[in-house]
Motif scaffolding. Sequence first.
Motif, PDB file in Angstrom:
ATOM      1  N   GLU A 172       0.868  -1.174   0.000  1.00 47.77           N
ATOM      2  CA  GLU A 172       0.000   0.000   0.000  1.00 47.77           C
ATOM      3  C   GLU A 172       0.906   1.226   0.000  1.00 47.77           C
ATOM      4  OE1 GLU A 172      -2.929   0.142   3.088  1.00 47.77           O
ATOM      5  OE2 GLU A 172      -3.436  -1.976   2.887  1.00 47.77           O
ATOM      6  N   ILE A 173       0.702   2.101  -0.973  1.00 46.44           N
ATOM      7  CA  ILE A 173       1.512   3.308  -1.094  1.00 46.44           C
ATOM      8  C   ILE A 173       0.623   4.523  -0.873  1.00 46.44           C
ATOM      9  CG2 ILE A 173       2.838   4.745  -2.692  1.00 46.44           C
ATOM     10  CD1 ILE A 173       3.927   2.207  -3.940  1.00 46.44           C
ATOM     11  N   TYR A 174       1.038   5.360   0.077  1.00 49.20           N
ATOM     12  CA  TYR A 174       0.294   6.579   0.398  1.00 49.20           C
ATOM     13  C   TYR A 174       1.137   7.775  -0.015  1.00 49.20           C
ATOM     14  CZ  TYR A 174      -2.826   3.496   2.887  1.00 49.20           C
ATOM     15  OH  TYR A 174      -3.728   2.493   3.191  1.00 49.20           O
ATOM     16  N   HIS A 175       0.561   8.593  -0.872  1.00 52.07           N
ATOM     17  CA  HIS A 175       1.319   9.643  -1.548  1.00 52.07           C
ATOM     18  C   HIS A 175       1.233  10.986  -0.824  1.00 52.07           C
ATOM     19  CE1 HIS A 175       2.119   7.272  -5.252  1.00 52.07           C
ATOM     20  NE2 HIS A 175       1.059   6.606  -4.824  1.00 52.07           N
ATOM     21  N   LEU A 176       2.173  11.868  -1.174  1.00 52.00           N
ATOM     22  CA  LEU A 176       2.207  13.209  -0.606  1.00 52.00           C
ATOM     23  C   LEU A 176       1.308  14.136  -1.414  1.00 52.00           C
ATOM     24  CD1 LEU A 176       6.045  13.502   0.077  1.00 52.00           C
ATOM     25  CD2 LEU A 176       4.233  12.990   1.727  1.00 52.00           C
ATOM     26  N   PRO A 177       0.545  15.003  -0.741  1.00 45.78           N
ATOM     27  CA  PRO A 177      -0.427  15.818  -1.476  1.00 45.78           C
ATOM     28  C   PRO A 177       0.182  16.881  -2.385  1.00 45.78           C
ATOM     29  CG  PRO A 177      -0.391  16.421   0.846  1.00 45.78           C
ATOM     30  CD  PRO A 177       0.451  15.188   0.712  1.00 45.78           C
ATOM     31  N   LEU A 178       1.337  17.441  -2.014  1.00 42.10           N
ATOM     32  CA  LEU A 178       1.909  18.464  -2.890  1.00 42.10           C
ATOM     33  C   LEU A 178       2.392  17.851  -4.191  1.00 42.10           C
ATOM     34  CD1 LEU A 178       2.726  21.362  -3.422  1.00 42.10           C
ATOM     35  CD2 LEU A 178       4.920  20.889  -2.301  1.00 42.10           C
ATOM     36  N   MET A 179       3.107  16.724  -4.082  1.00 39.11           N
ATOM     37  CA  MET A 179       3.658  16.045  -5.253  1.00 39.11           C
ATOM     38  C   MET A 179       3.167  14.601  -5.227  1.00 39.11           C
ATOM     39  SD  MET A 179       7.509  17.651  -5.141  1.00 39.11           S
ATOM     40  CE  MET A 179       7.631  17.485  -3.359  1.00 39.11           C
ATOM     41  N   PRO A 180       2.050  14.317  -5.880  1.00 37.39           N
ATOM     42  CA  PRO A 180       1.437  12.989  -5.747  1.00 37.39           C
ATOM     43  C   PRO A 180       2.265  11.838  -6.310  1.00 37.39           C
ATOM     44  CG  PRO A 180       0.292  14.313  -7.416  1.00 37.39           C
ATOM     45  CD  PRO A 180       1.228  15.229  -6.701  1.00 37.39           C
ATOM     46  N   GLU A 181       3.350  12.151  -7.005  1.00 41.65           N
ATOM     47  CA  GLU A 181       4.230  11.072  -7.468  1.00 41.65           C
ATOM     48  C   GLU A 181       5.163  10.609  -6.334  1.00 41.65           C
ATOM     49  OE1 GLU A 181       6.694  14.788  -8.143  1.00 41.65           O
ATOM     50  OE2 GLU A 181       4.588  14.208  -8.262  1.00 41.65           O
ATOM     51  N   LYS A 182       5.246  11.392  -5.258  1.00 44.76           N
ATOM     52  CA  LYS A 182       6.128  11.079  -4.134  1.00 44.76           C
ATOM     53  C   LYS A 182       5.400  10.233  -3.092  1.00 44.76           C
ATOM     54  CE  LYS A 182       9.710  13.836  -5.269  1.00 44.76           C
ATOM     55  NZ  LYS A 182      11.101  13.366  -5.431  1.00 44.76           N
ATOM     56  N   ILE A 183       6.160   9.407  -2.371  1.00 48.63           N
ATOM     57  CA  ILE A 183       5.595   8.525  -1.348  1.00 48.63           C
ATOM     58  C   ILE A 183       5.822   9.116   0.036  1.00 48.63           C
ATOM     59  CG2 ILE A 183       5.686   6.213  -0.324  1.00 48.63           C
ATOM     60  CD1 ILE A 183       6.726   5.155  -2.955  1.00 48.63           C
ATOM     61  N   GLY A 184       4.762   9.097   0.840  1.00 48.62           N
ATOM     62  CA  GLY A 184       4.868   9.524   2.235  1.00 48.62           C
ATOM     63  C   GLY A 184       4.880   8.352   3.195  1.00 48.62           C
ATOM     64  N   THR A 185       4.193   7.271   2.816  1.00 46.86           N
ATOM     65  CA  THR A 185       4.116   6.083   3.667  1.00 46.86           C
ATOM     66  C   THR A 185       3.987   4.837   2.796  1.00 46.86           C
ATOM     67  OG1 THR A 185       3.083   7.267   5.521  1.00 46.86           O
ATOM     68  CG2 THR A 185       2.774   4.882   5.458  1.00 46.86           C
ATOM     69  N   LEU A 186       4.669   3.783   3.201  1.00 47.88           N
ATOM     70  CA  LEU A 186       4.622   2.492   2.512  1.00 47.88           C
ATOM     71  C   LEU A 186       4.271   1.416   3.527  1.00 47.88           C
ATOM     72  CD1 LEU A 186       5.327   0.438   0.188  1.00 47.88           C
ATOM     73  CD2 LEU A 186       7.698   0.552   1.021  1.00 47.88           C
ATOM     74  N   ILE A 187       3.290   0.573   3.197  1.00 49.22           N
ATOM     75  CA  ILE A 187       2.913  -0.545   4.062  1.00 49.22           C
ATOM     76  C   ILE A 187       3.103  -1.860   3.300  1.00 49.22           C
ATOM     77  CG2 ILE A 187       1.041  -1.664   5.346  1.00 49.22           C
ATOM     78  CD1 ILE A 187      -0.226   1.064   5.733  1.00 49.22           C
ATOM     79  N   ILE A 188       3.780  -2.807   3.945  1.00 49.41           N
ATOM     80  CA  ILE A 188       3.881  -4.178   3.432  1.00 49.41           C
ATOM     81  C   ILE A 188       3.211  -5.048   4.489  1.00 49.41           C
ATOM     82  CG2 ILE A 188       5.410  -5.957   2.487  1.00 49.41           C
ATOM     83  CD1 ILE A 188       7.572  -3.762   2.235  1.00 49.41           C
ATOM     84  N   ALA A 189       1.905  -5.235   4.347  1.00 48.49           N
ATOM     85  CA  ALA A 189       1.105  -5.878   5.392  1.00 48.49           C
ATOM     86  C   ALA A 189       1.537  -7.315   5.653  1.00 48.49           C
ATOM     87  CB  ALA A 189      -0.374  -5.822   5.023  1.00 48.49           C
ATOM     88  N   GLU A 190       1.951  -8.028   4.609  1.00 49.05           N
ATOM     89  CA  GLU A 190       2.333  -9.435   4.784  1.00 49.05           C
ATOM     90  C   GLU A 190       3.577  -9.599   5.655  1.00 49.05           C
ATOM     91  OE1 GLU A 190       1.599 -11.657   0.735  1.00 49.05           O
ATOM     92  OE2 GLU A 190       1.676  -9.491   0.406  1.00 49.05           O
ATOM     93  N   LEU A 191       4.386  -8.551   5.743  1.00 49.09           N
ATOM     94  CA  LEU A 191       5.546  -8.566   6.629  1.00 49.09           C
ATOM     95  C   LEU A 191       5.273  -7.823   7.927  1.00 49.09           C
ATOM     96  CD1 LEU A 191       8.523  -7.927   4.156  1.00 49.09           C
ATOM     97  CD2 LEU A 191       7.530 -10.097   4.909  1.00 49.09           C
TER      98      LEU A 191
END
Length: 376
Positions: free
Chosen positions: A252-271
């Motif tokens: 799950e990739i959660y993006h930054l609002p100013l630059m939506p191509e940038k990532i603010g948070t990454l979740i790897i639920a299986e780990l």
Amino acid sequence: MKGRIKKVFPGGNTSEGFFSYYSYLLEKGFKRIFVVKGGPGVGKSTLMKKIGKRMAELGYDVEFHYCSSDNQSLDGIAVLDAGIVMVDGTAPHIVDPKYPGGLDEIINMGEYWDSEAMQIHVDQIIASTNEVSRHFKRAYRYLSAAKVIADNMTQSLKLSMDFPVLNKDTLLMEKELFGNIAIQIPENNGVMGRVRHLFSCAYTPDGFVDYTDSILQGISRVYYLGGDFGIGRSTLMQKIAHKAMALGLNTEIYHLPLMPEKIGTLIIAELDIALTSSDHFKENNAIVINLDQYVNKGVAAEIAAQVRSDKELLDDLLKRGIACISQAKQEHDVLEQYYVPYMDFEAVGQKCEEIQSRILDLAQCEAQAASRRIFN
């Protein structure tokens, strides 16, 4: 036991205008998608909140998808295990049923207003709608200008970064995160992990709102990536995400609002792990990785004045953009007053009870089907 409520934004006010990840809300509706139509103030958000809270009380995990243009309102809900989604299908996130009468159906809130009585306000409705649009256009121009300054800062800060060492340590981090599964799931086996994109924070009428603490509830290992803006936190998370997907892991990739191509948070639920740059986790039992350690202090000192000047300009442009979003919300509140007096909210309440009963029946049927699949 109550279900978990997860708060996210499916769309955002960004430097590229309104940016939508609504498809990643809709994909959760494998059993039924309810598309709610109607004008401002007719009860769409209230309907979804009531049903979402009721389903959570009954033990279902529910995603609340908030509106970045009115962070007190919902754009949608997803009852996750039941495969049921409700979504606001009006502008700027117009959604129409893909399989009407089958998987999807429309809930038309316009059935419960007095159209003839509303005609006296037609000119005001048009004028107010255009004024809302004008404020958003101003906001997006400010955010676009802010991105230019942010890019300027990033280019300056790159001069001070020791990228070879950072890249080496990123590879070590990959081994730490994935070492135990690399043998179990060979790379290049043709099975890539799936990715889901959303926002966990947004520029709203109330300023910058961050729900990252909500999306990371229950995650055992959270890595907080500290450091100044523009020194490579998003790039590091992008590399980790690519590695995870290559190993067949969903992300799950959660993006930054100013630059939506940038990532603010990454979740790897299986780990059961997450990486984030959200300040919610600066002092919140997270494993801290401070990227400032890769900064050449001498070079940083030389460019400090220009970075500080750019930062002040960036903050001012963001404040101006948010002020315009707030003005759009104020005008939207005016627009609602041309609809609210002509709504039959008693009939809306009855419709809500009917839909809630149907959703509960669908959820129970899905739970029974899931149990049969497990035991068969």
